[in-house]
Design an enzyme around this catalytic site. Structure first.
Site, PDB file in Angstrom:
ATOM      1  N   GLU A  73     -11.829  -6.232   8.869  1.00  8.40           N
ATOM      2  CA  GLU A  73     -12.077  -5.775  10.062  1.00  8.40           C
ATOM      3  C   GLU A  73     -11.272  -4.060  10.408  1.00  8.40           C
ATOM      4  OE1 GLU A  73     -12.005  -8.504  13.990  1.00  8.40           O
ATOM      5  OE2 GLU A  73     -12.783  -9.586  12.592  1.00  8.40           O
ATOM      6  N   GLU A 101      -8.352 -14.358  12.800  1.00  3.67           N
ATOM      7  CA  GLU A 101      -7.310 -13.932  13.389  1.00  3.67           C
ATOM      8  C   GLU A 101      -6.603 -15.264  14.646  1.00  3.67           C
ATOM      9  OE1 GLU A 101      -8.486 -10.930  16.366  1.00  3.67           O
ATOM     10  OE2 GLU A 101      -9.259  -9.564  14.418  1.00  3.67           O
TER      11      GLU A 101
HETATM   12  C1  FCB Z   1     -11.800  -8.959  16.330  1.00  6.65           C
HETATM   13  C2  FCB Z   1     -12.726 -10.007  15.859  1.00  6.65           C
HETATM   14  C3  FCB Z   1     -13.762  -9.532  16.452  1.00  6.65           C
HETATM   15  C4  FCB Z   1     -14.270  -8.887  17.434  1.00  6.65           C
HETATM   16  C5  FCB Z   1     -13.457  -7.321  17.089  1.00  6.65           C
HETATM   17  C6  FCB Z   1     -13.657  -5.993  18.027  1.00  6.65           C
HETATM   18  O1  FCB Z   1      -9.743  -9.173  17.623  1.00  6.65           O
HETATM   19  O2  FCB Z   1     -11.748 -10.564  15.003  1.00  6.65           O
HETATM   20  O3  FCB Z   1     -14.686 -10.973  16.425  1.00  6.65           O
HETATM   21  O4  FCB Z   1     -14.168  -9.274  18.428  1.00  6.65           O
HETATM   22  O5  FCB Z   1     -12.842  -8.405  17.272  1.00  6.65           O
END
Ligand code: FCB
Length: 463
Positions: free
Chosen positions: A368, A188
């Site tokens: 994620e 990210e």
């Molecule tokens: C994302 C991050 C991860 C975690 C999630 C909830 O932005 O990459 O580390 O904090 O959110």
């Protein structure tokens, strides 16, 4: 592998046969699908004494920076308890992969120079423990924990940090490449650039437009240089980054320009260079110009082998704020998680279709996706019942499965996250895990969602 182009040209009979293939059945996923959990060093490792300092250790010392006053020194004690966590992931969690991150300051305490023998040995043990359990290691090279020593020299707003990152990548590639089929280079970059450099809500706590655009370009540059270094050091390893992506729509009629700008700032600034031959979105070119040098397009344009998608929520844009466009309210009611993230699973499918149609349908892993909800105490059987989290995961998996059935090249899904952990500036106030952690004892308490996820993973199908 059937591409969408191949599908479009396929005779009707073949298309009909395809519609009976497993990926097209509701909730099913293609054979060989990756099912994993994702985590990051600063959020889980703990054992801060045996690594160098990172910008998050420094940021946490600012009064009020972290909601509950905590810092990354504790994590979930993953550095000592990882065997237990990996047992849960591969056992009840049904996973065949585990995403973690190398802590740059554990490998190179000063960010450059001499590596830490103990740090390297730790990752040797961790990788071997994953492989022994049938978990494919999915490391991220950089999940936001820059060594403090490099921040002292300017951090990501300085071009030199991209060069140091490539050196670190090469070291990791040489040492561990034999055990790594795939590596995620950055996590990210957009959130790191914006929250940490454009606003001061994350480490390193800068808040300026210049710092944002400089950091954004140097992160893209670091990604390109690191991929080049890794391709030389570990030629068999497939590479990409995990990007935070979201469909952006106007918050209200007439906000189309704000939506275009927010889409450029949060999606295209990082997606376009690697997937569109080094080109930045035209509407950001003037702001990036001070940081660009001759030859940079070829470096930021290094084509990845895969794309990691981190998806949590859609965005609705409104004009305003220091960057000209910012997150507005949803024009229609949407439920929200404890984190305040709006819940709209169909937006995940929309996003995957865009990658198929506008970015050449790269192999995508959802790296994620998950939700924070307040959990009740364990029930009489000792289980934490968390139906909201389970439903969030199920509904997003169903949307992902639909997109896969429509020809999006989706290869895997990583749930954020196995254990409740240190959620950056929110400290320990946001439980995203499928396993709770008793912070006093370190004891792991599985939630009902862990067994639900394990069932889907083993069936390669969500129901
Ligand atoms: C994302 C991050 C991860 C975690 C999630 C909830 O932005 O990459 O580390 O904090 O959110």
């Amino acid at each position: 592998m059937l591409t969408r182009r191949a599908l479009m040209g396929a005779p009707l009979a073949a298309a009909a046969a395809l519609s009976a293939a497993p990926a097209t059945a509701a909730g099913a996923f293609p054979p060989g699908f990756t099912w994993g959990f994702a985590a990051a060093s600063a959020q889980t490792e703990g054992d801060a004494a045996s690594r160098g300092r990172s910008i998050w250790d420094d940021f946490a010392e600012r009064p009020g920076a972290i909601k509950d006053g905590s810092n990354p020194s504790e994590g979930t004690d993953f550095a000592r308890r990882f065997a237990e966590d990996l047992d849960l992931a591969a056992g009840r969690g049904g996973a065949n992969a585990f995403r973690f991150s190398f802590a740059w300051p554990r490998v190179l305490p000063e960010g450059a120079g001499a590596p830490s023998a103990a740090g390297l040995a730790f990752y040797d043990r961790l990788l071997d423990a994953m492989l022994a359990r049938g978990l494919e290691p999915w490391p991220t090279l950089y999940h936001w924990d820059l060594p403090s020593a490099l921040q002292a020299r300017g951090g990501w707003p300085e071009r030199d940090t991209a060069l140091r990152f490539a050196d670190y990548a090469e070291l990791v590639g040489r040492r561990f490449g034999d055990r790594l089929r795939r590596v995620l280079v950055l996590n990210e970059a957009e959130i790191h650039a914006m929250e940490g450099h454009g606003k001061d809500s994350h480490a390193p706590g800068l808040a300026s437009r210049e710092a944002f655009f400089a950091a954004a370009h140097h992160l893209n540059l670091g990604q390109g240089l690191a991929m080049r270094a890794l391709r030389a050091a570990a030629p068999g390893t497939a590479l990409g980054s995990a990007m935070s992506l979201r469909p952006v729509r106007p918050a209200k009629p007439g906000e189309d320009a704000a939506a275009e700008r927010l889409d450029a700032l949060s999606n295209r600034l990082f997606l376009d260079p690697p997937f569109r031959a080094g080109r930045y979105p035209a509407i950001l070119e003037a702001e990036l110009a001070p940081w660009l040098r001759e030859g940079d397009a070829a470096l930021v344009g290094q084509r990845p082998d895969l794309l990691g998608v981190n998806y949590y929520a859609p965005a609705f844009a409104a004009a305003g704020g220091p960057f000209g466009a910012e997150q507005g309210d949803s024009p229609y009611p949407l439920p929200a998680t404890r984190m305040g993230f709006m819940v709209e699973p169909e937006s995940l499918a929309t996003l995957l279709r865009r990658l198929r149609d506008e970015y050449g349908n790269p192999p995508v892993w959802i790296t994620e996706n998950g939700a924070s909800y307040e959990d009740p105490a364990p029930d009489a059987a000792g289980v934490i019942q968390d139906p909201e989290r389970r439903d969030y995961l199920r509904d997003h998996l169903l949307a992902a499965s639909r997109a896969a059935a429509e020809g999006c090249d989706l290869r895997g899904y990583f749930c954020w996250t196995l254990t409740d952990n240190w959620e950056w500036a929110k400290g320990y106030t946001q439980p995203f895990g499928l396993v709770a952690v008793d912070r006093a004892t370190g004891r792991r308490v599985p939630k009902a969602s862990l067994d639900a996820f394990g069932g889907w993973a083993r069936a390669n199908r969500v129901a």
